[in-house]
Design a protein around this motif. Structure first.
Motif, PDB file in Angstrom:
ATOM      1  N   GLN A 107       0.818  -1.219   0.000  1.00  0.00           N
ATOM      2  CA  GLN A 107       0.000   0.000   0.000  1.00  0.00           C
ATOM      3  C   GLN A 107       0.845   1.259   0.000  1.00  0.00           C
ATOM      4  O   GLN A 107       0.594   2.162  -0.784  1.00  0.00           O
ATOM      5  N   THR A 108       1.843   1.320   0.862  1.00  0.00           N
ATOM      6  CA  THR A 108       2.579   2.570   1.034  1.00  0.00           C
ATOM      7  C   THR A 108       3.589   2.829  -0.079  1.00  0.00           C
ATOM      8  O   THR A 108       3.782   3.975  -0.473  1.00  0.00           O
ATOM      9  N   LYS A 109       4.239   1.793  -0.575  1.00  0.00           N
ATOM     10  CA  LYS A 109       5.271   1.975  -1.596  1.00  0.00           C
ATOM     11  C   LYS A 109       4.725   1.836  -3.014  1.00  0.00           C
ATOM     12  O   LYS A 109       5.145   2.551  -3.919  1.00  0.00           O
ATOM     13  N   TYR A 110       3.791   0.914  -3.199  1.00  0.00           N
ATOM     14  CA  TYR A 110       3.313   0.617  -4.551  1.00  0.00           C
ATOM     15  C   TYR A 110       1.898   1.111  -4.832  1.00  0.00           C
ATOM     16  O   TYR A 110       1.419   0.975  -5.951  1.00  0.00           O
ATOM     17  N   GLY A 111       1.215   1.666  -3.827  1.00  0.00           N
ATOM     18  CA  GLY A 111      -0.115   2.232  -4.030  1.00  0.00           C
ATOM     19  C   GLY A 111      -1.199   1.206  -4.325  1.00  0.00           C
ATOM     20  O   GLY A 111      -2.229   1.559  -4.892  1.00  0.00           O
ATOM     21  N   LEU A 112      -0.977  -0.040  -3.933  1.00  0.00           N
ATOM     22  CA  LEU A 112      -1.984  -1.080  -4.157  1.00  0.00           C
ATOM     23  C   LEU A 112      -3.002  -1.001  -3.025  1.00  0.00           C
ATOM     24  O   LEU A 112      -2.667  -1.243  -1.867  1.00  0.00           O
ATOM     25  N   ASP A 113      -4.234  -0.644  -3.359  1.00  0.00           N
ATOM     26  CA  ASP A 113      -5.199  -0.403  -2.288  1.00  0.00           C
ATOM     27  C   ASP A 113      -6.556  -1.059  -2.502  1.00  0.00           C
ATOM     28  O   ASP A 113      -7.527  -0.705  -1.838  1.00  0.00           O
ATOM     29  N   THR A 114      -6.639  -2.021  -3.396  1.00  0.00           N
ATOM     30  CA  THR A 114      -7.866  -2.804  -3.541  1.00  0.00           C
ATOM     31  C   THR A 114      -7.504  -4.276  -3.399  1.00  0.00           C
ATOM     32  O   THR A 114      -6.353  -4.670  -3.660  1.00  0.00           O
ATOM     33  N   PRO A 115      -8.435  -5.106  -2.990  1.00  0.00           N
ATOM     34  CA  PRO A 115      -8.143  -6.542  -2.936  1.00  0.00           C
ATOM     35  C   PRO A 115      -7.603  -7.085  -4.266  1.00  0.00           C
ATOM     36  O   PRO A 115      -6.645  -7.866  -4.268  1.00  0.00           O
ATOM     37  N   ALA A 116      -8.169  -6.650  -5.376  1.00  0.00           N
ATOM     38  CA  ALA A 116      -7.717  -7.147  -6.676  1.00  0.00           C
ATOM     39  C   ALA A 116      -6.263  -6.760  -6.934  1.00  0.00           C
ATOM     40  O   ALA A 116      -5.463  -7.589  -7.393  1.00  0.00           O
TER      41      ALA A 116
END
Length: 146
Positions: free
Chosen positions: A63-72
């Motif tokens: 989340q913090t480094k790669y901006g991945l913020d959805t389950p998918a």
């Protein structure tokens, strides 16, 4: 003959994290069981709390480094389709965190991270009861600073 435990349980590695990062709490080789010594691809942790700590740390980095913020987004990176039924994993993870696959989730919240780690551990081991405890997961989150 006893039940063979899933790899993630034998290795105290609820996320089945691969060898490569110098995670805190890795089991020293001289303390490993013969089954753990035979593991060549996945980390072996000294205890489940350190395995959960590593999993929570990895998810926070997503989340913090790669901006991945959805389950998918999270599971597509965590469990690529070259090795997994990624869509089934996404669906199980989304259900575990009480979200839709494409809805944003905030893993900086302790309970959301708890559910995320629990969902992954359940998917990797094929269940929760008899493999992991809520206390082990909570201890791992404490170690990870949640």
């Amino acid at each position: 003959m006893g039940k063979i435990l899933p790899r993630s349980v034998r290795a105290n590695n609820p996320g089945n994290l691969r060898i490569g990062q110098p995670w805190q709490g890795l089991m020293p080789r001289e303390r490993m069981t013969p089954e753990q010594k035979a593991e060549t691809e996945f980390c072996v942790f000294a205890d489940a709390a350190h395995g959960f700590r590593a999993l929570a740390t990895l998810l926070r980095t997503y989340q913090t480094k790669y901006g991945l913020d959805t389950p998918a987004q999270i599971i597509t990176r965590f469990a690529p389709s070259s090795e997994n039924n990624t869509q089934a994993y996404i669906n199980a993870f989304a259900k575990g965190v009480a979200s839709e696959p494409d809805a944003k989730i905030d893993l900086s919240r302790r309970m959301k991270m708890f559910w995320a780690c629990q969902a992954i551990a359940m998917h990797e081991a094929g269940g929760w009861d008899g493999y992991w405890t809520n206390e082990q997961l909570a201890d791992g989150l404490d170690l990870a600073g949640f």
